[in-house]
Design a protein around this motif. Sequence first.
Motif, PDB file in Angstrom:
ATOM      1  N   VAL A  71       0.855  -1.216   0.000  1.00  0.00           N
ATOM      2  CA  VAL A  71       0.000   0.000   0.000  1.00  0.00           C
ATOM      3  C   VAL A  71       0.872   1.239   0.000  1.00  0.00           C
ATOM      4  O   VAL A  71       0.653   2.189  -0.748  1.00  0.00           O
ATOM      5  N   CYS A  72       1.929   1.225   0.814  1.00  0.00           N
ATOM      6  CA  CYS A  72       2.831   2.402   0.872  1.00  0.00           C
ATOM      7  C   CYS A  72       3.493   2.641  -0.473  1.00  0.00           C
ATOM      8  O   CYS A  72       3.618   3.779  -0.926  1.00  0.00           O
ATOM      9  N   VAL A  73       3.927   1.572  -1.112  1.00  0.00           N
ATOM     10  CA  VAL A  73       4.608   1.711  -2.413  1.00  0.00           C
ATOM     11  C   VAL A  73       3.653   2.327  -3.428  1.00  0.00           C
ATOM     12  O   VAL A  73       4.027   3.211  -4.204  1.00  0.00           O
ATOM     13  N   ILE A  74       2.393   1.905  -3.381  1.00  0.00           N
ATOM     14  CA  ILE A  74       1.396   2.463  -4.318  1.00  0.00           C
ATOM     15  C   ILE A  74       1.150   3.932  -4.003  1.00  0.00           C
ATOM     16  O   ILE A  74       1.186   4.800  -4.876  1.00  0.00           O
ATOM     17  N   ILE A  75       0.961   4.227  -2.732  1.00  0.00           N
ATOM     18  CA  ILE A  75       0.677   5.622  -2.336  1.00  0.00           C
ATOM     19  C   ILE A  75       1.854   6.536  -2.662  1.00  0.00           C
ATOM     20  O   ILE A  75       1.680   7.700  -3.008  1.00  0.00           O
TER      21      ILE A  75
END
Length: 444
Positions: free
Chosen positions: A208-212
Motif C-alpha cells: 500500500v505504501c509503495v502504491i501511495i
Amino acid sequence: SQSGGGGRSGALSPGPIVAGEVQRIDVNPPKGTRDFPPEEMRLRNWLFNNFKEVSRLYGFEEVDFPVLENEALFTRKAGEEIKDQLYCFEDRGNRRVALRPELTPSLARLVIQKGKSVPLPLKWFTVGQCWRYERMTRGRRREHYQWNMDIIGVPGVMAEAELISSIVTLFKRIGIKESDVGFKVSSRKVLQEVLKCYSIPESLFGKVCVIIDKIEKIPVDEVKKELMAAGVSQEAVEELLQVLSVKSLTGLEEKLGSSGKAIADLKQLFSLAEKFGYSEWIQFDASVVRGLAYYTGIVFEGFDREGKLRAICGGGRYDHLFSTFGADDIPACGFGFGDAVVVELLREKGLLPDLSLQMDYIVCALDEDLQGAAAMVAHVLRKKGQSVDLVLESKPLKWVFKRAARNNAQRLVLVGSSEWQRGVVGVKILATGEQYEVKLDELI
Ligand SMILES: OCc1cccc(Br)n1
C-alpha cells in the motif's frame, strides 16, 4: 553530466574502414553512466569529503559492501520500482546476482553477519554507487552515488532527529539554506492506523505504501485502482487519500486522535527539531511515504522549495527489515542522499565551488642530461609534502609556462647546468614573476 564525445581528433578519429584496420571503439561510457574526468572528479571529491566529514562529526563509522550482491537481497514482493529496475543477471556459477540498487539491505546483511560482535547502537555510514536498469526512453541515469547514514538499535525518534540534523549540517556546509530546501516529514504509522481502522491486513502495508508513494507521479485514479486491486476497500481508499492531504499535526490529530504512536512520534520529532535548531527546515506532510516497502515509522525527504528537482534525499525508520532476512528484528533508521540532484541544485543556486587544479611546483630540466637532477629536486619537494608536476621530457620553455598556467602551479623550478654546478636551482614565483636561486636542501 555525461562526459565523453569531446576530446582528441586524429589518432582516434573515425576514417574509412580499411580491411585489417582497427575499428574505433565507442569512447562514451555505457548509457546512463558517467565518467568523472578531473574537473568532475574534483567536484565529486569535494561533495563526498563533505559527506564524510559530517559523518565523522556525528560519530559515525565508515563501512562498505560489494556493488554486486545476491539478488535475493532486493527481491521484495511489494511492487517497488527499485525491484522492477534491478540490474540483475546469472553469473558463471549460475548464481542470481544484482548490482545493488540501494545500500540499506547490504548494511542489514552485514549487521546480521556481525551479530553480537558489534555492540548496539551502531552508527554506520557509507558512500557507494547504486544501479538501476531503467528504460533509457526517460534518458535518466542508471547509476548514482549515495551517501547513507544508518542508526541501528535505537527505537526512539532521537535517532531520526539526529539523522535529519546531520543532513542539515551537510546542507549548511555546502551553502544551502532553509530558504532553498526543506524536509517533508511524516510517519507510516499514520497509514498503519488508517488501514487498521478498516481491518486491512498488515501484510498489505508495504505494498500500500509503495502504491501511495506514486501519488505525485501517476493520476490519483490510477493510485485508487491499484490500491483496490491490492485489496483495499473503496471506503478505506477514500479515507487514506483524505488523511494524506493533511498538512499539519493539528489536522492529523483531528483525524486520528491524540493517543496514537504516529502523533506521539511526530510531536516528539518536531520538539527535538527545536532543540537541534532545525525547526525552520522541516514541515509535516502526510503525503510523504517514500517508495521503499520496508519503512515502518517516521519517513522524511529533502526537497527543493522551488519544486524544480526530484527529491534530494530521503529516509526513515525500518524496524522490520531484519526479520525479512530471517534474523531477529532490530530497530533501525537511515537515509540515502544521491550525488546528482544536489549538484543540480547547487548549479541552479550558483553555489558550485571553484575547484581549479592546484599544484605547488612544476620542475623542469633545462637540458636532457639534467633529467636526473630534476627528479632529485622533485623528490626533495615531495618529501616535504609539496605537489610537483615533473616535466618528464625535453620541452620548450613556452610549453612549460603554458603547462604551469594550466596546472595553476605556484612556483617553477628550472634545473640549469651552470646553476646545478653551483649547487643551486632557479625558482620563479609565477604569480609575481619574482625569481631567485636556492640550494637544493633549502628548497620549499
Ligand atoms: O534513487 C534511485 C536510484 C537507484 C539506483 C540508481 C539510480 Br540513478 N537511482
